[in-house]
Design a protein around this motif. Structure first.
Motif, mmCIF file in Angstrom:
data_model
loop_
_atom_site.group_PDB
_atom_site.id
_atom_site.type_symbol
_atom_site.label_atom_id
_atom_site.label_comp_id
_atom_site.label_asym_id
_atom_site.label_seq_id
_atom_site.Cartn_x
_atom_site.Cartn_y
_atom_site.Cartn_z
ATOM 1 N N UNK A 1 -1.514 -20.891 20.366
ATOM 2 C CA UNK A 1 -2.876 -20.374 20.199
ATOM 3 C C UNK A 1 -3.119 -19.730 18.839
ATOM 4 N N UNK A 2 -2.212 -18.940 18.254
ATOM 5 C CA UNK A 2 -2.498 -18.322 16.939
ATOM 6 C C UNK A 2 -2.640 -19.318 15.807
ATOM 7 N N UNK A 3 -2.122 -20.523 15.959
ATOM 8 C CA UNK A 3 -2.158 -21.481 14.857
ATOM 9 C C UNK A 3 -3.505 -22.152 14.689
ATOM 10 N N UNK A 4 -4.304 -22.245 15.749
ATOM 11 C CA UNK A 4 -5.594 -22.927 15.625
ATOM 12 C C UNK A 4 -6.777 -22.006 15.908
ATOM 13 N N UNK A 5 -6.548 -20.736 16.021
ATOM 14 C CA UNK A 5 -7.628 -19.772 16.248
ATOM 15 C C UNK A 5 -7.698 -18.795 15.076
ATOM 16 N N UNK A 6 -8.633 -17.845 15.183
ATOM 17 C CA UNK A 6 -8.796 -16.850 14.117
ATOM 18 C C UNK A 6 -8.115 -15.534 14.407
ATOM 19 N N UNK A 7 -7.088 -15.533 15.252
ATOM 20 C CA UNK A 7 -6.423 -14.281 15.620
ATOM 21 C C UNK A 7 -5.710 -13.663 14.426
ATOM 22 N N UNK A 8 -5.136 -14.473 13.566
ATOM 23 C CA UNK A 8 -4.339 -13.962 12.445
ATOM 24 C C UNK A 8 -5.163 -13.789 11.172
ATOM 25 N N UNK A 9 -6.478 -13.935 11.234
ATOM 26 C CA UNK A 9 -7.308 -13.781 10.042
ATOM 27 C C UNK A 9 -7.788 -12.350 9.846
ATOM 28 N N UNK A 10 -7.809 -11.541 10.890
ATOM 29 C CA UNK A 10 -8.270 -10.171 10.767
ATOM 30 C C UNK A 10 -7.162 -9.246 10.302
ATOM 31 N N UNK A 11 -7.319 -7.971 10.575
ATOM 32 C CA UNK A 11 -6.333 -6.966 10.222
ATOM 33 C C UNK A 11 -5.205 -7.029 11.238
ATOM 34 N N UNK A 12 -4.021 -7.473 10.805
ATOM 35 C CA UNK A 12 -2.897 -7.634 11.718
ATOM 36 C C UNK A 12 -2.265 -6.312 12.120
ATOM 37 N N UNK A 13 -2.690 -5.197 11.506
ATOM 38 C CA UNK A 13 -2.144 -3.890 11.890
ATOM 39 C C UNK A 13 -2.586 -3.474 13.285
ATOM 40 N N UNK A 14 -3.641 -4.067 13.776
ATOM 41 C CA UNK A 14 -4.106 -3.690 15.111
ATOM 42 C C UNK A 14 -3.169 -4.202 16.197
ATOM 43 N N UNK A 15 -2.269 -5.132 15.876
ATOM 44 C CA UNK A 15 -1.315 -5.625 16.860
ATOM 45 C C UNK A 15 0.010 -4.880 16.808
ATOM 46 N N UNK A 16 0.130 -3.886 15.956
ATOM 47 C CA UNK A 16 1.374 -3.120 15.863
ATOM 48 C C UNK A 16 1.559 -2.249 17.099
ATOM 49 N N UNK A 17 2.815 -1.953 17.408
ATOM 50 C CA UNK A 17 3.104 -1.138 18.592
ATOM 51 C C UNK A 17 2.669 0.314 18.418
ATOM 52 N N UNK A 18 2.686 0.811 17.186
ATOM 53 C CA UNK A 18 2.284 2.199 16.925
ATOM 54 C C UNK A 18 0.832 2.297 16.467
#
Length: 325
Positions: free
Chosen positions: A119-136
């Motif tokens: 899913x991340x390869x063909x969607x826009x999930x990785x285009x935004x700020x990737x810091x929001x997916x951090x554990x902290x």
């Protein structure tokens, strides 16, 4: 789902799609999901109060029997959880009067088979700020990015410039010719860009120090070699090339073996010649013996004929005398 910039929004859209395509009969859940998808297509926005039941957590783990990358993907597990929640909601509703015209479970099967695991390869999930997916990361609401997809139009445009403008539609060029043409074009573009925006060119001209040339004196080296040189200034190859011991020993062994072979060959030829001479002499002796024997036989035959003739004459004269009496 292609324009989704977060996993939650993608899961919500997939929950609505599962309700619409998996339900055999029309129900309130199917109608709500259909309305949500229509609004999302028109306004690109999903209401938050519709798909909350699709995202219930479920204690599921990836199947250990799966051997493919798509089956082992954690995204595959998340979407599979949403599908199971939707199926359980549809089973609780007992409305089997009206058939669902959008019933097509093959759409969901194709998505699971080929797309949802990556899913991340063909969607826009990785285009935004990737810091929001951090554990902290802070627990505040995650803002969605305005950029939903990217294109490779710049790369395609550059390929067109290289083929049509730089290479002039020439094909099957050698690597050296291609590099020369591309280097000349890039250098000219760099110069044009620098002159257009007033940038300094990073070129260092070669300068010679004049003061060293003025104070320099001519010096001659002393001749230290007294013996007469036989070599020229050019490279003279050695007459006898040095060879390793192993190679030299092999060469000596080969020459010795060759000399032995030639000696054996000469001796064999001499023996053959002697045999031929002995056979020749033996043939001559046999011929002389045969000729002597044949001479003796002819002499014996001649003497026997004479004796027979004499006997015949004596018998004839004896008969004549008897007749006279």
């Amino acid at each position: 789902m292609i324009n989704s910039t977060s996993l939650n929004s993608a899961l919500q859209i997939f929950g609505h799609m599962s309700a619409v395509f998996l339900a055999e009969y029309s129900s309130p859940t199917v109608r709500k999901s259909l309305r949500a998808l229509q609004d999302h297509i028109q306004k690109n926005h999903l209401p938050d109060d519709i798909a909350s039941d699709f995202l219930k957590p479920e204690d599921t783990e990836p199947s250990r029997k799966a051997n493919t990358l798509l089956r082992n993907s954690p995204f595959h597990v998340d979407f599979k959880t949403v599908q199971r929640n939707v199926e359980s909601m549809l089973e609780e509703e007992d409305n089997k009067t009206e058939e669902n015209p959008y019933h097509c479970p093959e759409v969901i099967n194709v998505l699971f088979r080929d797309y949802l695991g990556i899913f991340p390869l063909w969607s826009g999930v990785m285009l935004g700020d990737l810091a929001m997916y951090a554990t902290d990361a802070p627990s505040k609401e995650k803002a969605e990015s305005a950029c939903t997809r990217q294109t490779n139009c710049h790369a395609e445009n550059w390929f067109g410039i290289v083929k049509n403008n730089i290479l002039q539609k020439e094909r099957f060029l050698r690597p050296g010719v291609f590099i020369q043409k591309l280097h000349a074009s890039l250098r000219a573009r760099y110069m044009e860009h620098s002159l257009q925006y007033g940038l300094t060119l990073n070129q260092k001209p070669l300068r010679c120090r004049v003061d060293l040339l003025d104070h320099s004196e001519e010096q001659w080296a002393k001749r230290t070699v007294t013996s007469r040189q036989t070599k020229t200034k050019y490279f003279d190859p050695p007459k006898n090339l040095p060879t390793p011991k192993a190679v030299k020993w092999k060469k000596m062994k080969a020459t010795r073996q060759k000399s032995k072979n030639t000696a054996n060959k000469n001796t064999s030829e001499e023996e053959k010649h002697k045999d031929f001479q002995t056979k020749k002499t033996a043939k001559r002796e046999d011929g002389s013996k045969r000729s002597k024997l044949s001479g003796k036989n002819t002499a014996n035959t001649n003497t026997s004929d004479e004796e027979k003739h004499k006997d015949f004459q004596t018998k004839k004269t004896a008969k004549v005398r008897i007749m006279d009496f």
